[in-house]
Scaffold this motif. Structure first.
Motif, PDB file in Angstrom:
ATOM      1  N   GLY A   1     -49.777  -8.942  53.024  1.00 21.38           N
ATOM      2  CA  GLY A   1     -49.033  -9.279  54.232  1.00 21.38           C
ATOM      3  C   GLY A   1     -49.898  -9.890  55.322  1.00 21.38           C
ATOM      4  O   GLY A   1     -49.402 -10.276  56.374  1.00 21.38           O
ATOM      5  N   GLU A   2     -51.199  -9.988  55.077  1.00 25.76           N
ATOM      6  CA  GLU A   2     -52.088 -10.592  56.075  1.00 25.76           C
ATOM      7  C   GLU A   2     -51.841 -12.090  56.144  1.00 25.76           C
ATOM      8  O   GLU A   2     -51.609 -12.731  55.128  1.00 25.76           O
ATOM      9  N   HIS A   3     -51.901 -12.611  57.370  1.00 27.68           N
ATOM     10  CA  HIS A   3     -51.731 -14.048  57.531  1.00 27.68           C
ATOM     11  C   HIS A   3     -52.500 -14.530  58.756  1.00 27.68           C
ATOM     12  O   HIS A   3     -52.743 -13.776  59.691  1.00 27.68           O
ATOM     13  N   ALA A   4     -52.916 -15.791  58.687  1.00 24.37           N
ATOM     14  CA  ALA A   4     -53.669 -16.397  59.779  1.00 24.37           C
ATOM     15  C   ALA A   4     -53.316 -17.871  59.866  1.00 24.37           C
ATOM     16  O   ALA A   4     -53.119 -18.529  58.846  1.00 24.37           O
ATOM     17  N   GLN A   5     -53.259 -18.359  61.082  1.00 21.79           N
ATOM     18  CA  GLN A   5     -52.924 -19.764  61.304  1.00 21.79           C
ATOM     19  C   GLN A   5     -54.135 -20.520  61.821  1.00 21.79           C
ATOM     20  O   GLN A   5     -54.922 -19.996  62.609  1.00 21.79           O
ATOM     21  N   THR A   6     -54.270 -21.765  61.367  1.00 17.05           N
ATOM     22  CA  THR A   6     -55.319 -22.657  61.851  1.00 17.05           C
ATOM     23  C   THR A   6     -54.657 -23.934  62.357  1.00 17.05           C
ATOM     24  O   THR A   6     -53.824 -24.516  61.679  1.00 17.05           O
TER      25      THR A   6
END
Length: 155
Positions: A78-83
């Motif tokens: 469920g981990e997420h990151a935006q760039t």
């Protein structure tokens, strides 16, 4: 595989063609979209447990769309990151966009014709070196070509 482009083990597919994927891939993308519900995207990059929700500029307006933003979602954790790539001076770009849509997409034939012409001219040789806009534009320039909107034209 009826749709999509494989790049180093990851499958890239336009959101318009997600319905043609195998059920497990569709479910992974749907799960990633639910986890990162605010992510804007038009291309999904599917790997083993990770989905990248990628926002490229408009496919119809750009011959080689540049990457604007990427949201990486680990569907197992469920981990997420935006760039954000929107201010990049030398953004990543997308080639062979016809492979990401359904073969019967009305745009696919025109895009495939552009790719075919550039392949015939040898512009996709050493394709690992043309993933960024600067290198790609330099290669086109050396061939006497330039990008004008959604077309490649003589310079």
């Amino acid at each position: 595989m009826a749709v999509g482009k494989l790049v180093r083990g990851a499958l890239y597919v336009h959101r318009d063609a997600v319905g043609a994927l195998a059920n497990d891939m569709r479910l992974m993308i749907n799960e990633a979209v639910a986890i990162a519900s605010s992510a804007r995207w038009n291309v999904a990059r599917v790997e083993k447990h990770v989905v990248g929700l990628l926002e490229y500029e408009d496919f119809d307006a750009a011959a080689f769309p540049r990457l604007i933003a990427s949201t990486r979602v680990n569907v197992a954790t469920g981990e997420h990151a935006q760039t954000d790539f929107s201010r990049s001076a030398n953004p990543l770009i997308l080639h062979r966009k016809e492979q990401l849509v359904m073969p019967d997409d009305p745009r696919a034939g025109r895009w495939a014709e552009t790719t075919r012409k550039l392949v015939e001219q040898g512009l996709f040789k050493d394709n690992h070196a043309i993933g960024r806009q600067g290198a790609w534009n330099e290669r086109l320039s050396q061939a006497g070509l330039a990008v004008f909107g959604d077309k490649v034209v003589p310079a």
